[in-house]
Design a protein around this motif. Structure first.
Motif, short mmCIF file in Angstrom:
data_model
loop_
_atom_site.label_atom_id
_atom_site.label_comp_id
_atom_site.label_asym_id
_atom_site.label_seq_id
_atom_site.Cartn_x
_atom_site.Cartn_y
_atom_site.Cartn_z
N VAL A 160 39.48 -13.39 -9.99
CA VAL A 160 38.19 -13.01 -10.56
C VAL A 160 37.25 -14.22 -10.57
CG1 VAL A 160 39.04 -13.38 -12.95
CG2 VAL A 160 37.02 -11.96 -12.56
N LEU A 161 36.00 -13.97 -10.17
CA LEU A 161 34.96 -15.01 -10.20
C LEU A 161 33.94 -14.61 -11.27
CD1 LEU A 161 34.48 -15.70 -6.41
CD2 LEU A 161 35.18 -17.37 -8.12
N CYS A 162 33.86 -15.42 -12.33
CA CYS A 162 33.07 -15.05 -13.51
C CYS A 162 31.60 -15.48 -13.42
CB CYS A 162 33.73 -15.59 -14.76
SG CYS A 162 35.12 -14.58 -15.31
N GLY A 163 30.95 -15.12 -12.32
CA GLY A 163 29.51 -15.22 -12.26
C GLY A 163 28.93 -16.51 -11.73
N ASP A 164 27.62 -16.48 -11.51
CA ASP A 164 26.86 -17.52 -10.81
C ASP A 164 27.54 -17.84 -9.48
OD1 ASP A 164 24.94 -17.47 -12.72
OD2 ASP A 164 25.21 -19.51 -13.43
N LEU A 165 27.57 -16.81 -8.66
CA LEU A 165 28.19 -16.92 -7.35
C LEU A 165 27.40 -17.91 -6.50
CD1 LEU A 165 28.85 -13.11 -6.91
CD2 LEU A 165 30.42 -14.85 -7.79
N VAL A 166 26.06 -17.84 -6.60
CA VAL A 166 25.19 -18.80 -5.92
C VAL A 166 24.12 -19.26 -6.91
CG1 VAL A 166 25.61 -17.73 -3.67
CG2 VAL A 166 23.56 -17.08 -4.98
N HIS A 167 23.41 -20.35 -6.54
CA HIS A 167 22.40 -20.90 -7.45
C HIS A 167 21.06 -20.19 -7.34
CE1 HIS A 167 20.46 -23.74 -10.08
NE2 HIS A 167 19.52 -23.95 -9.18
N GLY A 168 20.69 -19.76 -6.14
CA GLY A 168 19.38 -19.15 -5.94
C GLY A 168 19.18 -17.93 -6.82
N MET A 169 18.10 -17.94 -7.60
CA MET A 169 17.75 -16.79 -8.42
C MET A 169 17.24 -15.65 -7.52
SD MET A 169 18.00 -17.05 -11.80
CE MET A 169 18.22 -18.25 -13.13
N PRO A 170 17.22 -14.41 -8.02
CA PRO A 170 16.70 -13.30 -7.21
C PRO A 170 15.31 -13.63 -6.66
CG PRO A 170 17.75 -12.44 -9.18
CD PRO A 170 17.74 -13.94 -9.32
N GLY A 171 15.15 -13.37 -5.35
CA GLY A 171 13.85 -13.57 -4.71
C GLY A 171 13.57 -14.98 -4.24
N THR A 172 14.47 -15.93 -4.50
CA THR A 172 14.20 -17.31 -4.08
C THR A 172 14.62 -17.53 -2.62
OG1 THR A 172 16.30 -18.06 -5.03
CG2 THR A 172 14.34 -18.25 -6.42
N ARG A 173 14.15 -18.64 -2.07
CA ARG A 173 14.19 -18.87 -0.63
C ARG A 173 15.59 -18.85 -0.02
NH1 ARG A 173 11.55 -24.10 2.51
NH2 ARG A 173 12.09 -23.43 4.63
N TRP A 174 16.56 -19.48 -0.71
CA TRP A 174 17.87 -19.70 -0.08
C TRP A 174 18.95 -18.72 -0.52
CZ3 TRP A 174 17.03 -22.66 3.84
CH2 TRP A 174 16.05 -23.66 3.77
N LYS A 175 18.62 -17.81 -1.42
CA LYS A 175 19.66 -16.97 -2.03
C LYS A 175 20.50 -16.21 -1.00
CE LYS A 175 20.51 -13.57 -5.68
NZ LYS A 175 21.29 -14.49 -6.53
N LYS A 176 19.83 -15.53 -0.07
CA LYS A 176 20.58 -14.71 0.90
C LYS A 176 21.49 -15.56 1.78
CE LYS A 176 19.11 -10.72 -0.39
NZ LYS A 176 20.06 -9.90 -1.19
N ASN A 177 21.01 -16.74 2.18
CA ASN A 177 21.84 -17.64 2.98
C ASN A 177 23.04 -18.12 2.17
OD1 ASN A 177 18.84 -17.95 3.70
ND2 ASN A 177 19.85 -18.73 5.54
N GLN A 178 22.81 -18.47 0.91
CA GLN A 178 23.90 -18.92 0.05
C GLN A 178 24.94 -17.82 -0.11
OE1 GLN A 178 21.67 -19.97 -3.45
NE2 GLN A 178 21.05 -21.96 -2.66
N GLU A 179 24.48 -16.58 -0.33
CA GLU A 179 25.42 -15.46 -0.50
C GLU A 179 26.23 -15.23 0.77
OE1 GLU A 179 23.56 -12.57 -3.89
OE2 GLU A 179 22.81 -12.26 -1.85
N GLN A 180 25.58 -15.31 1.93
CA GLN A 180 26.31 -15.08 3.17
C GLN A 180 27.36 -16.16 3.41
OE1 GLN A 180 26.12 -12.23 5.09
NE2 GLN A 180 28.04 -13.19 5.77
N ASP A 181 27.00 -17.40 3.11
CA ASP A 181 27.97 -18.49 3.28
C ASP A 181 29.13 -18.35 2.30
OD1 ASP A 181 26.59 -19.55 5.38
OD2 ASP A 181 25.79 -21.28 4.31
N LEU A 182 28.86 -17.89 1.09
CA LEU A 182 29.94 -17.66 0.13
C LEU A 182 30.87 -16.54 0.63
CD1 LEU A 182 31.34 -18.13 -2.59
CD2 LEU A 182 29.70 -16.54 -3.63
N LYS A 183 30.29 -15.48 1.13
CA LYS A 183 31.12 -14.38 1.66
C LYS A 183 31.98 -14.86 2.83
CE LYS A 183 28.36 -10.43 0.22
NZ LYS A 183 27.61 -9.22 0.62
N ASN A 184 31.40 -15.72 3.65
CA ASN A 184 32.16 -16.24 4.80
C ASN A 184 33.38 -17.04 4.38
OD1 ASN A 184 30.43 -15.06 6.64
ND2 ASN A 184 29.19 -16.91 6.94
N VAL A 185 33.30 -17.68 3.22
CA VAL A 185 34.45 -18.41 2.68
C VAL A 185 35.42 -17.44 2.00
CG1 VAL A 185 35.22 -20.16 1.04
CG2 VAL A 185 33.12 -20.53 2.37
#
Length: 312
Positions: free
Chosen positions: A84-109
């Motif tokens: 279980v991962l208890c939140g703050d998966l990435v730093h980018g807040m909703p709508g910020t520039r890098w959020k989608k890239n951060q999420e994709q890189d996290l999923k790749n790991v």
């Protein structure tokens, strides 16, 4: 891609599809799971630069740390029931520039996690915003599954909550009301099923060390906290596991243990990047925080392994 994507979307219909309830209602002996928190891709650089709003344009160090966490979990024998991962998966807040890239890189790991170890996701403030809306929560759910849900494992009832709705639901009061009503229903179900333990996962701790401590960015506001603690106590909830603080902390309220785990990612105190091993026995819930290095190199200590070997 569909198969890889599905490992991130197992929380559907307010349950976790990795476990069949009818096969998990009964106690089958001790087991354990792994709790991590706050991989928060982008915070290490942002914190170092003193710009937590816009300084999250690199996250190579978090990628390495999360890879180390996944490798450590994959090596464990016996295997944990889930991770279980208890939140703050990435730093980018909703709508910020890098959020989608951060999420994709996290999923790749994370997609390299052993397929027999289900991933369980908890929403944090950076995932859905400090003041979430229906839109930010919907976006989270499309990426990571439901924002709150329940599941059974071996006679133990687990609840995943969206703690941001307790922090500030001003943009979506109806969603907080829906979670509250659902939670009451779930606790009634748990009472009827006579589960061994009830365990809660949420991002924001109820409190950091004392139930009556002052309000803080890192805990829930006192009046809300008191209501939730009393509800949890009356329901017989054994423990609440959280992150958010980027340090280890915790305390208890009338036998309810509040466990605050430090981060996989950026440390804000003196703890190491790490994971928590949680052993569930018939009588109790025992946990230890391990550095990523120690867990990867040495695994789980004998004392905890001995607990798992009992009653087999």
């Amino acid at each position: 891609m569909a198969a890889a994507e599905s490992v991130f979307l197992r929380a559907r219909g307010r349950t976790l599809t990795a476990f069949r309830p009818d096969a998990e209602y009964e106690w089958k002996g001790p087991f354990y799971f792994i709790q991590g928190a706050d991989p928060q891709f982008g915070l290490i650089k942002a914190w170092a630069q003193g710009d937590t709003d816009n300084g999250d344009d690199e996250w190579g160090e978090e990628i390495q740390l999360t890879e180390q966490a996944v490798q450590a979990v994959n090596k464990l024998n016996p295997k944990p029931k889930f991770f279980v991962l208890c939140g703050d998966l990435v730093h980018g807040m909703p709508g910020t520039r890098w959020k989608k890239n951060q999420e994709q890189d996290l999923k790749n790991v994370l997609k390299n996690t052993d397929q027999d170890i289900p991933l369980v996701f908890v929403s944090g403030n950076h995932d859905i915003g400090n003041t979430p809306s229906r839109e930010t929560i919907d976006d989270y759910c499309q990426n990571w599954g439901d924002d709150y849900f329940s599941f059974w494992v071996g006679g133990v009832f687990f609840l995943v909550l969206n703690s941001q709705l307790y922090f500030d639901s001003s943009k979506c009061p109806e969603l907080r009301q829906a979670q509250d009503a659902w939670l009451d229903e779930q606790l009634a179900v748990a009472a009827k099923q006579k589960c061994k333990h009830i365990i809660v996962f949420q991002h924001i701790p109820l409190f950091l060390s004392h139930p009556d401590e002052d309000d803080d960015y890192f805990n829930l506001e006192k009046s809300v906290r008191q209501q939730i603690m009393e509800k949890f106590h009356k329901a017989g909830i054994r423990a609440v596991f959280s992150g958010h603080y980027h340090r280890n902390a915790g305390g208890s309220y009338k036998g309810l243990e509040m466990v605050v785990s430090s981060a996989i990612g950026c440390q804000l105190g003196k703890d190491t990047h790490g994971l928590r091993v949680v052993v569930v026995t018939e009588e109790k819930v025992v946990h230890r925080y391990y550095s990523l290095t120690d867990l990867g190199s040495h695994g789980i200590e004998k004392e905890l392994l001995d607990m798992l070997a009992k009653q087999k």
